[in-house]
Design an enzyme around this catalytic site. Structure first.
Site, PDB file in Angstrom:
ATOM      1  CG  MET A  81     -20.269  24.539 -14.894  1.00  0.00           C
ATOM      2  SD  MET A  81     -20.475  26.221 -14.339  1.00  0.00           S
ATOM      3  CE  MET A  81     -21.234  26.942 -15.772  1.00  0.00           C
ATOM      4  CB  CYS A  82     -14.902  21.614 -13.238  1.00  0.00           C
ATOM      5  SG  CYS A  82     -15.442  20.342 -12.088  1.00  0.00           S
ATOM      6  N   GLY A  83     -13.896  24.561 -13.480  1.00  0.00           N
ATOM      7  CA  GLY A  83     -13.109  25.488 -14.293  1.00  0.00           C
ATOM      8  C   GLY A  83     -11.676  25.021 -14.338  1.00  0.00           C
TER       9      GLY A  83
END
Lengths: 304, 231
Positions: free
Chosen positions: A1-3
């Site tokens: 994921m990661c934002g």
């Protein structure tokens, strides 16, 4: 994921609040990346004055504040210019009239216990493992003013959960990048870039993308041209938010699996992995919203 | 009965629990501010209206009843919808209506990449454009696009009808233009009316499966293997 979040302030109106607004956005991206977080802040700086942000990741290994000053002293000898030191927890910002690129390389070669997070007249980068809200408060993100910021919350997939593996990544002056995705040709590309004079400090795929852009821009490319080349040379999944001296850019790979949404008002441009980060911003109800097209370069400049 | 839930005051879990416990009535949701899973899993004939933009998986697994969003939606709007109606007045990002089995999904604005991916019977009507690889591996149902379709429409499609009024940047593997017959005009009329959109059914082109990927073709294997098989 990661934002990912990015906030570019087109007018003066919210510049005193850049850090506070970025912290609000970062908080919303916690669930996408609870492992670690980091942010880059751009402000006007002083012409000819380079700031070098450094990290001593293993404070436990006995690094003390005096070591920063000792390192700075040695660096002064190399640069032939004085170096001021500002210590912030396990980070320090060195300020000098000397050559930033030379300073970066000297520290990489001579101070292996340190990581050079950024150098340039406008940029400072802070990053750490742990809860993104704690990272933001430890380095006092909310109090920062400036023109633009990019930030990242990380869920590690391609390399270990370490501060050095956290984003943003910067290898060239005032240029940095955050990445959601994974590159598949980063090892090959790293080798090629090293032969062209780029130096890397981690095994991370995203650092290679940052190095690629730095190399292109050092060769004379504008950010738009550098990204055009990146579309041909980078293989993998990516949504990038990129900060440069006077601007901000976004690029998604042509398949565009990794999310991105952009909002623009007369005062700001904001980009994030998810709308909920943008929903925190002032005047968002009047923003123009869009999803960036795959393989299309978007950029904004303070000078346009 | 009508109730309002302000998501700046009520938790998402509390909201969805109340919607799952209801058997009738209308519900208004305010301040969603991009929250995920708003009104997911509705299993009763209730009407839900959301004022503002929602995050991922809004009205996911929608079983029955209606959900209307006055705003935009992010990834996975109405994914795996079974029946009932989901409508948004704005645009949706990736994978709207993914794997939908039935019901009607109306997107008044644009839909992003992979709209209707692996659709299995849902009807999707999009007022604007759809992104690349829409109706990827579609199996059944109808996708109606009043605007344009981006690259690789209907890639690896099994069945399903794809109706596009505007241009198609490119068709995906095994997707071809097909004849529009009377039954398709009837389908279009019915869906446009249900979606509340005015368009002339005769203006649409139909795309669907060439059915060339259904079976194994001996010609597709390389010469060396063919020789071995022949021996």
């Amino acid at each position: 994921m990661c934002g990912i979040v990015g906030l570019f302030l087109k007018t003066d109106k919210y510049r005193p609040e850049l850090g506070r607004l970025t912290a609000l956005m970062l908080h919303e991206m916690k669930e996408r990346g609870p492992d670690s977080a980091g942010f880059a802040i751009y402000d006007e700086g002083q012409p000819g004055r380079t700031r070098i942000t450094l990290l001593a990741e293993n404070l436990a290994s006995g690094w003390v504040d005096q070591d920063w000053f000792d390192t700075a002293k040695k660096l002064e000898g190399v640069l032939g210019a004085s170096v001021d030191v500002r210590v912030i927890h396990d980070h320090a910002v060195f300020e000098t009239d000397g050559d930033g690129r030379l300073a970066r390389q000297w520290i990489i070669d001579n101070a292996p216990e340190l990581a050079v997070l950024s150098h340039g007249s406008q940029i400072e980068i802070f990053k750490s493992v742990g809860d993104p809200d704690l990272v933001a408060s430890r380095y006092d993100l909310a109090s920062r003013s400036g023109t633009h910021a990019i930030a990242h919350t990380r869920m590690a997939t391609e390399s270990a959960v370490t501060t050095n593996g956290s984003h943003p990544f910067a290898t060239g002056a005032n240029t940095c990048l955050v990445h959601n995705g994974s590159l598949s040709n980063h090892n090959q590309l790293r080798e090629q870039l090293m032969r062209k004079g780029e130096s890397f400090q981690t095994e991370n795929d995203s650092e290679v993308a940052a190095g690629y852009l730095s190399w292109r821009m050092r060769e004379g490319d504008t950010i738009d041209h550098a990204l055009k080349h990146a579309l041909e040379d980078l293989d993998g999944f990516y949504t990038f938010a990129i900060g440069v001296e006077d601007g901000f850019a976004i690029l998604r790979d042509p398949i565009a699996c990794k999310p991105a949404v952009v909002a623009e008002t007369q005062d700001w441009v904001a980009m994030s992995s998810e709308y909920r980060a943008i929903a925190q911003l002032p005047d968002v109800e009047h923003a123009t919203l869009f999803e960036p097209d795959p393989g299309k370069i978007y950029s904004w400049s303070l000078n346009s | 009965m009508s109730s309002t839930f302000d998501l700046s005051e009520v938790s998402l879990r509390e909201l969805n629990r109340s919607l799952h416990e209801a058997s009738s009535g209308t519900f208004r949701i305010t301040n969603p501010r991009g929250a995920h899973a708003v009104a997911a899993g509705i299993d009763a004939d209730i009407a839900v209206e959301v004022d503002g933009s929602v995050g991922y998986y809004c009205a996911g697994m929608h079983q029955v009843g209606s959900v209307t969003v006055n705003g935009n939606a992010s990834t996975g709007l109405a994914e795996n919808i079974m029946s009932g109606t989901v409508r948004i007045t704005g645009s949706a990002t990736m994978s709207a209506g993914a794997t939908g089995n039935g019901g009607l999904l109306v997107i008044e604005g644009n839909a992003g990449a992979r709209c209707g991916i692996s659709m299995k019977g849902v009807d999707i009507v999009v007022g604007g454009n759809v992104g690349h690889m829409s109706a990827f591996m579609a199996q059944a149902g109808n996708l109606v696009v009043l605007g344009d379709a981006d690259a690789d429409l209907g890639d690896s499609i099994y069945e399903a009808n794809l109706f596009v009024r505007g241009s198609v940047a490119s068709l995906g593997t095994d997707c071809v233009e097909k004849e529009v017959r009377l039954e398709h005009i009837e389908t279009l009329k019915r869906l446009l009316e249900a979606a509340g959109m005015s368009a002339e059914p005769g203006d649409f082109k139909r795309y669907g499966s060439a059915r060339q990927l259904y079976n194994f073709h001996v010609d597709d294997i390389d010469a060396e293997v063919q020789q071995k098989v022949a021996k």
